[in-house]
Design a protein around this motif. Structure first.
Motif, mmCIF file in Angstrom:
data_model
loop_
_atom_site.group_PDB
_atom_site.id
_atom_site.type_symbol
_atom_site.label_atom_id
_atom_site.label_comp_id
_atom_site.label_asym_id
_atom_site.label_seq_id
_atom_site.Cartn_x
_atom_site.Cartn_y
_atom_site.Cartn_z
ATOM 1 N N THR A 95 5.896 2.440 -8.953
ATOM 2 C CA THR A 95 4.939 3.520 -8.677
ATOM 3 C C THR A 95 3.588 3.270 -9.340
ATOM 4 N N TYR B 279 7.821 4.995 -0.613
ATOM 5 C CA TYR B 279 7.366 3.784 -1.302
ATOM 6 C C TYR B 279 8.534 3.176 -2.057
ATOM 7 N N TRP C 122 8.378 0.342 -4.125
ATOM 8 C CA TRP C 122 8.064 -0.551 -5.240
ATOM 9 C C TRP C 122 7.680 0.253 -6.474
ATOM 10 N N ALA D 241 0.836 -1.206 0.000
ATOM 11 C CA ALA D 241 0.000 0.000 0.000
ATOM 12 C C ALA D 241 0.866 1.250 0.000
ATOM 13 N N PRO D 242 0.397 2.316 -0.645
ATOM 14 C CA PRO D 242 1.153 3.580 -0.601
ATOM 15 C C PRO D 242 1.118 4.170 0.805
ATOM 16 N N SER E 39 -6.974 8.913 -2.652
ATOM 17 C CA SER E 39 -6.994 8.753 -4.104
ATOM 18 C C SER E 39 -7.821 9.831 -4.790
ATOM 19 N N TRP F 107 1.969 0.649 -9.073
ATOM 20 C CA TRP F 107 1.178 -0.102 -8.102
ATOM 21 C C TRP F 107 0.456 0.834 -7.135
ATOM 22 N N ILE F 108 1.013 2.034 -6.916
ATOM 23 C CA ILE F 108 0.327 3.013 -6.058
ATOM 24 C C ILE F 108 -1.024 3.376 -6.656
ATOM 25 N N ILE G 223 -6.836 5.234 2.202
ATOM 26 C CA ILE G 223 -6.439 5.376 0.798
ATOM 27 C C ILE G 223 -7.629 5.791 -0.060
ATOM 28 N N GLY H 100 6.247 5.574 4.493
ATOM 29 C CA GLY H 100 7.025 5.784 3.280
ATOM 30 C C GLY H 100 8.505 5.931 3.565
ATOM 31 N N VAL I 241 -3.455 0.403 -6.390
ATOM 32 C CA VAL I 241 -4.032 0.215 -5.059
ATOM 33 C C VAL I 241 -5.101 1.279 -4.797
ATOM 34 N N GLN I 242 -4.863 2.495 -5.227
ATOM 35 C CA GLN I 242 -5.859 3.550 -5.036
ATOM 36 C C GLN I 242 -7.133 3.253 -5.816
#
Length: 1418
Positions: free
Chosen positions: A730, A726, A728, A692-693, A822, A732-733, A818, A724, A736-737
């Motif tokens: 970006t 983060y 991994w 998760a971010p 988002s 994926w951020i 999140i 943070g 996830v949002q």
């Protein structure tokens, strides 16, 4: 010219309405007599006018009058005169001449295609014009310029208008004589067989009785090993077969050593570039003529023969090499391009010449088969030519394939079967020449024009042949598909790094493209099994580029939504992905090919994403969502038992696909428990693996840990996931949002969903269930959870929470926070943003669970508050946005407020208290919710709706909820009235109308009881403390006008909200009923049979107003609206005329007219018709300007009443109304009225004493009492201050309008009156200026900070300017006027002193600190 083009399009859409403008443009065209002159010369305006008229006709030829058509035809007939340079304007370059011809002929041909009658008129001139142009270009005789006539012929070859039937043969014969035969003489053109030997262009010698294709032994023909041979007379057709089809070469003897070949190249070089260009023009024109008219059969034979000769020479030309030519460099390139263009034109002419042949004739079939053979041989030659990378050669190849497909599709039968036999090797040859760029399967590579042409041709043939002759189509598809399984020489290589042939990779991509294009399940069922078989058992079962390409292909096929292919593909890809996880950490994984890593990291995730993007069927999307979430759950469980970061490596790449498949999932609907558990598992692993971010802008120190293990490395990783940075991908951020917007609240069951830890323990590896050595992990998760909650819950109080439960709560915290990070907390769902889409609806679900332990309840409550803080932060970060983004921000704010209002009726008292607390904070942070209609609706009516809809009858709960609502509503209304009483009363009156319409006794009683004790006024009151905007006398006077009351007769400055509100609401309802009744009566009698309502093109105001209408009314409604609009406009203009002549306006009649006009305007907001937009625009403008024109207190009170009505009932008109009011205010400055009557000196005691006790000449009294105009300005200013309080936080555009008004009011030159009765109004305006300038600390006005500071200096200077003259007092016969004047000045001084003392102590609204009651201060 762009403006003229737009005007032409408008005229074309409405030719009758703009007939005068069309006539004017026709008048600008060159006249017939002038064109027939001996040496005419046109001007640029002439040319523009001709193009304009031609464009109008091309859009709507049937509705255009004859004058426009005559102008175009006259110019067309005069085109031969344009071949002289003297015809054109001075310094008119050749490029513009060519452009004019192209545009003119394009419009002309379009009009002829749309109108047969106009086409007949044009055809009378086309033949003569073409003959004249060809003569001028070919012979160069006369005074014409060949370059101009050539430019015309080039334009004509692109857009050819209609011609007469009788002109067809004549034109073709002339074109052949001028441009073709004269350059390539023929001994005979009557017989194809007799003339084959005598042509210098032909490169074959054929014995009598045989076709050119069967002639042996000539190296210049297409008779090499790669060529096909056809013996038509014998009935046999022999095509090349086998792997040799993939290799194209030159026949023996071809090349520079062959004297015949050298002779052919020499003959090519003998042709001039100009001759080639003319040949191309001729062939293109002949193609158009064959399409337009029917020509003589013998002439058609000659055309076909010439085309065949050219196509026969094409193979020899394409096989030539650079060293065979004497010319080199740019000269050779130009020649090759010209020759290839000729061949392309010839191919199109050859194809068009076959259209008129009889379909069933024997000769026809023979010619069709011969043409197919010629075109296919030419296409083969294109692939092996050294010129194949030139754009002209690519276009030629595409033209050949397009023609081949057209012939096969139209003829069907044997031609189609013959084509499919030859098309397969051709496709394979093309695929063998191109490599996938870096074998990149996820970004579509540029495959070149040749591959694109093959793809289009294959699609066209499959789609057309599918219903006509499916068997050869199936064979063709299966032949291509089976080619990927052929064993190739690369398998015999000793080198470990084997290269997959390009032909296989490209065929796979081509087949996938074909599937996507034709969208037939039968095609997918043919191809997909071969692909899957190869992936499971064939060459692609091992890691390779071939496997990557196949995986990409099957995923694209699955997107078509055919259930069988979809399920097979998803099962295969799921199994492949899980198999990669089983090898993690093994010896095999360390020695695996790089393609295996690519497959896991890129190919399979990209395939999953492709399917998620492409699937459209709702049922399949639901199934795929379940399968993908199950895969994530399986991957998470398997990866959790592995060491290292395998969880991130395997779950992370799947997140984009999950986000896409969840993008259309509504989390507010009922969700099956099985799917809900999969969502829970997904977020559990997202939290566990740190995917998760970060949810903290800056990590907040957590409470003290009771374990010394908090310093372990796993703890640092858990904290990093929360705070943070983060680590991994970006992408994926974002994934996830997006997933958070479609995830339902993770409440799996209704009773013991959180206390039962068996399912949560099952998400860990078996070691976790035994509890051995996991206290460190549990401590880490608790510390991470405490950090995520911002330290609201101490770690020590979490000791009763197990490790898996802490991880689960951490997952809930990630998910819910999140959501707001988002997009501000708006869930997936409808396009409209409403309370049901607020993410608080998910957060509050956790609080409804009964019997929670104190620690868990404390954590869930903290998650709610953290979510609220995140939402507020998101809204504050976007406060400076404008336009659509600002609109979305405001809708998000209102959605959250409405949900919190509705949540106050929850049964759980804890939930109700949290709702009230958060709603209060939201209202204080974003005061604009106070005046939003949907929020007020929820407050006044949702209490009754929510309590009456419950199944269980609980009087105690109903009473508690009703009491809570009454308390909140009363506070809400009092605050809104204290800052913006005009707008607040307008909204309340609108709600009273609604409550009356619903006829709900209980609802109406509740609303009445809430308002019965509320009174507002400028004096001392008990309902709010301190100084508010409603304490300003000008605002209070405007509020009285907005309510419908008369402030002059109200005692003690107090106004009853309920009494006046009910009366005014009744008045508004009556006026609306009057309009509705008149409309029904008008429609019932069928109207007055009046003409159609005029429609026009309004400016910005009209376009903005037209956006408010959205329902289709009946034609009677349009005429009814037109009639009433005309009546109200006439009456309002009469009022203005009366006032300007010094007469007295009847205030009752004026108020009645304005109210009825407003009711009419509001009744049409839902209309879609735009016929009366200009009338409504004029009506709205008059409603805003009339009170300013009349400038009396009574007129201004009426104006404020209807303005408040408009902005309350139609928020979409607020900006329009305010813009008109600002313009009207500036007009009063320019005309020196009221507050700005700076030239009026007859004021004060001094004026009354003249001429008796004061020196100077006596002065006459002004025509009208200046005090009335000042009082009118005072009322107007109060309304503007009210609007400022409403829009200051959420509408930068309206603030800028007010800033324009203030800037103009405080010009460097003094523009205010010195009348002593204007003191209060003057300082009220200065107070508005200071309030406006205090907005420089707001986020939405930061970019205007410098301008606000300059405006503030102006306001201080203007304020001091009032004291440049001696003070005076003026007695007015208005109750409480003196007290109002004193209060106005006192409020200004109070605000000024407050600002100077401590500006930083102002609250979030920028309002001064409350330091007691104003009466006490004064």
């Amino acid at each position: 010219m762009e403006a003229l083009t737009e005007l032409c399009d408008i005229i074309a859409e409405n030719p009758k309405q703009f007939s005068e403008k069309l006539a004017w443009i026709c008048g600008r065209c060159p006249q017939t007599e002038w064109l027939l002159a001996e040496s005419p010369r046109v001007s640029r305006s002439h040319l523009n006018a001709v193009l304009a008229v031609a464009r109008i006709i091309s859009k709507n030829p049937e509705s255009t009058d004859n004058r426009a058509k005559s102008a175009v035809n006259d110019f067309l007939s005069a085109v031969p005169a344009s071949f002289r340079r003297s015809f054109w304007p001075h310094s008119f370059p050749s490029q513009l001449i060519s452009a004019f011809y192209c545009d003119f002929l394009s419009y002309l041909s379009s009009a002829a295609d749309l109108s047969p009658d106009f086409a007949t008129e044009v055809a009378r001139f086309t033949g003569e014009v073409v003959i004249a142009a060809a003569s001028c270009c070919g012979d160069g005789d006369g005074d014409g310029d060949p370059s101009i006539s050539k430019a015309f012929l080039v334009a004509l070859s692109q857009n050819f208008p209609s011609i007469l039937q009788s002109d067809g043969d004549k034109l073709i014969t002339m074109l052949l004589d001028q441009f073709v035969v004269s350059r390539a003489p023929l001994n005979s053109a009557n017989s194809e067989t007799s003339s084959a030997q005598s042509s210098p262009v032909s490169t074959n010698r054929y014995p009598s009785g045989k076709t050119e294709e069967s002639s042996p032994g000539d190296g210049s023909t297409a008779s090499s090993k790669s060529s096909s041979s056809v013996v038509v007379n014998g009935g046999s057709i022999v095509w090349k077969t086998g792997v040799d089809q993939l290799s194209f070469g030159f026949s023996e003897g071809s090349g520079g050593s062959n004297p015949v070949f050298r002779q052919q190249v020499a003959s090519f070089e003998d042709e001039s570039i100009e001759s080639l260009e003319k040949q191309e023009i001729a062939f293109r024109l002949i193609t158009h003529i064959l399409e337009k008219v029917k020509v003589d059969s013998k002439l058609q034979d000659q055309v076909r023969f010439i085309a065949k000769r050219q196509l026969q020479s094409m193979s020899a030309f394409l096989k030539s090499r650079k060293r065979d030519w004497n010319e080199q460099g740019p000269v050779l390139k130009t020649r090759v391009n010209a020759k290839l263009s000729v061949y392309q034109a010839v191919a199109k002419m050859k194809i068009k010449s076959l259209v008129s042949l009889e379909t069933d004739g024997k000769t026809s079939k023979r010619l069709v088969l011969e043409t197919l053979a010629l075109l296919l041989d030419a296409a083969d030659a294109c692939l092996t030519s050294v010129w194949r990378k030139m754009k002209a050669c690519e276009e030629l190849f595409g033209s050949l394939l397009s023609g081949i497909a057209k012939i096969a599709v139209e003829r069907g039968g044997q031609p189609l079967r013959v084509l499919l036999i030859r098309l397969k090797p051709l496709v394979l040859a093309v695929c063998a020449q191109f490599l996938c760029i870096s074998n990149c399967l996820f970004e579509q590579p540029d495959q070149g024009a040749l591959l694109e042409s093959v793809f289009k041709t294959s699609c066209e043939i499959i789609e057309s042949g599918w219903s006509k002759d499916r068997a050869p189509v199936d064979t063709f598809i299966m032949g291509l598909a089976s080619s990927i399984r052929e064993r190739n020489d690369y398998e015999e290589q000793v080198d470990r790094e084997k290269q997959v042939p390009a032909v296989q990779l490209n065929v796979i991509r081509l087949l996938a493209d074909l599937n996507v294009a034709v969208k037939k399940p039968e095609v997918a069922d043919m191809i997909l099994p071969l692909f899957i078989e190869s992936l499971e058992e064939g060459d692609a079962s091992a890691p390779s580029f071939l496997r990557l390409q196949l995986l990409d292909a099957v995923s694209r096929i699955a997107t078509l939504g055919f259930e069988k292919s979809y399920r097979e593909t998803v099962v295969l890809m799921t199994r492949s992905y899980l198999s990669k996880l089983s090898t993690v950490g093994s010896v095999e994984s360390k020695t695996s090919a790089p393609e295996a890593t690519t497959e896991r990291i890129e190919t399979l995730p990209a395939g999953f994403l492709t399917i998620a993007n492409g699937l459209a069927d709702t049922k399949l999307r639901s199934d795929y969502r379940h399968r993908l979430l199950s895969l994530c759950s399986d991957v998470g469980l398997a990866a959790e038992s592995k060491s290292g970061g395998s969880g991130v490596d395997f779950l992370g790449p799947l997140l984009p696909a999950v986000a896409e498949i969840c993008s259309d999932f509504d989390p507010t609907l009922d969700v099956e428990p099985s799917l809900l558990k999969l969502f829970r598992n997904l977020w559990f692993y997202i939290a566990l693996f740190g995917l998760a971010p970060p949810i903290l802008k800056a990590p907040t120190p957590a409470g003290k840990s009771t374990s010394n293990s908090a310093n372990s490395g796993s703890m640092n990783a858990a904290l990093q996931a929360v705070g943070g940075p983060y680590m991994w991908n970006t992408e994926w951020i974002i994934a996830v949002q997006r997933i958070s917007q479609g995830t339902p609240p993770l409440v799996v069951s209704s009773v013991k969903w959180l206390e039962d830890e068996l399912e949560l323990n099952a998400l860990h590896n078996p070691g976790s269930r035994r509890g051995n050595g996991n206290e460190k992990v549990a401590s880490t998760q608790r510390l991470a959870l405490s950090t995520a909650l911002g330290g609201r819950v101490d770690v020590a109080s979490m000791n009763t929470i197990s490790g898996v439960k802490a991880t689960y709560l951490l997952a809930v915290a990630f998910l819910e926070i999140i959501r707001f990070i988002s997009n501000g907390g708006i869930l997936n769902g409808d396009s409209s943003v409403s309370a049901s889409r607020s993410a608080f609806s998910c957060v509050f679900e956790y609080l409804k669970t009964p019997n929670l332990t104190p620690a868990v309840s404390q954590c869930l409550t903290a998650i709610v508050h953290r979510s609220f803080e995140t939402a507020v932060s998101w809204l504050e970060d976007r406060i400076s946005l404008t336009g659509k983004d600002a609109r979305n921000r405001e809708l998000t704010t209102y959605a959250h407020a409405c949900f919190l209002i509705k949540s106050m009726s929850q049964r759980d008292e804890h939930v109700r208290n949290i709702s009230v607390n958060l709603l209060t904070q939201l209202r204080d942070k974003f005061p604009q919710v106070l005046w939003h209609s949907s929020c007020l609706d929820s407050l006044l009516f949702s209490v009754h709706d929510n309590t009456s809809s419950t199944v269980v009858n609980d009087p105690a709960w109903t009473a508690a909820v009703r009491s809570l609502y009454q308390k909140v509503v009363r506070e809400w209304i009092i605050i809104s009235l204290s800052y913006a009483p005009c707008t607040s009363q307008g909204l309340l009156q609108d709600k009273l109308c609604k409550a009356n319409t619903w006829q709900r006794a209980q609802t109406t009683t509740d609303v009445v009881s809430l308002l019965s004790e509320i009174k507002i006024g400028t004096g001392k009151n008990e309902i709010w403390s301190g100084i508010r905007t409603a304490n300003i006398p000008a605002v209070m006077a405007a509020a009285a006008a907005a309510s419908g009351a008369n402030l002059k007769v109200s005692e003690s400055f107090n106004l009853e909200v309920l009494g006046t509100g009910v009366v005014s609401a009744t008045v508004k309802c009556n006026h609306a009923g009057e309009i509705a009744g008149m409309r029904r009566l008008y429609n019932s009698i069928g109207g007055f049979q009046s003409g159609s309502a005029p429609s026009g093109f309004g400016g910005g105001l009209q376009r903005l107003i037209s956006g408010a209408f959205s329902q289709a009314p009946q034609p009677e409604d349009d005429s009814f609206n037109e009639m009433l609009i005309a009546r109200f406009v006439r009456l309002l203009q009469q009022f203005v005329n009366t006032a300007e002549k010094g007469g007295e306006v009847d205030k009752t009649q004026f108020r009645e007219t304005c109210s009825q006009a407003t009711a009419l305007l509001l009744s049409n907001l839902g209309a879609e018709s735009k016929t009366n937009v200009e009338g409504f625009s004029q009506l709205l403008r008059l409603l805003c300007w009339c009170p300013a024109y009349i400038s009396t207190p009574d007129a201004m009170e009426t104006g404020i009443f209807i303005w408040t009505w408009l902005v309350s009932a139609a928020p979409q008109l607020v900006s329009l109304v305010l813009a008109e009011l600002v313009d009207a205010w500036i007009w009063t400055i320019d005309t020196k009225r009221g507050l700005f009557a700076s030239d009026v000196r007859y004021s004060g005691p001094a004026a009354k004493l003249r001429p008796h006790l004061a020196p100077g000449e006596p002065e006459g009294s002004p025509e009208s009492d200046p005090v009335d105009q000042i009082v009118a300005h005072r009322l107007w200013l109060g309304f503007l201050i009210d609007r400022f309080e409403v829009v200051r936080h959420n509408s930068t555009e309206q603030l800028l309008l007010l800033g324009r008004m203030l800037q103009r009011s405080t010009d460097l030159d003094w523009c205010f009156t010195r009348h002593p009765a204007a003191a209060g109004t003057f300082f009220s305006l200065m107070l508005l200026g200071l309030k406006f300038c205090s907005c420089q600390t707001q986020g939405n006005m930061q970019k205007f900070r410098s301008g606000l500071q300059l405006l503030e200096d102006r306001i201080y200077r203007t304020s001091l300017g009032w004291f440049a003259h001696q003070p005076e007092w003026y007695d007015v016969n208005i109750p409480n006027f003196c007290q109002s004047e004193a209060l106005s000045v006192s409020v200004f001084v109070h605000f000024l002193s407050n600002e100077l003392l401590d500006l930083s102590q102002s609250d979030s609204k920028g309002k001064p600190r409350e330091i007691g009651n104003l009466i006490d201060v004064v």
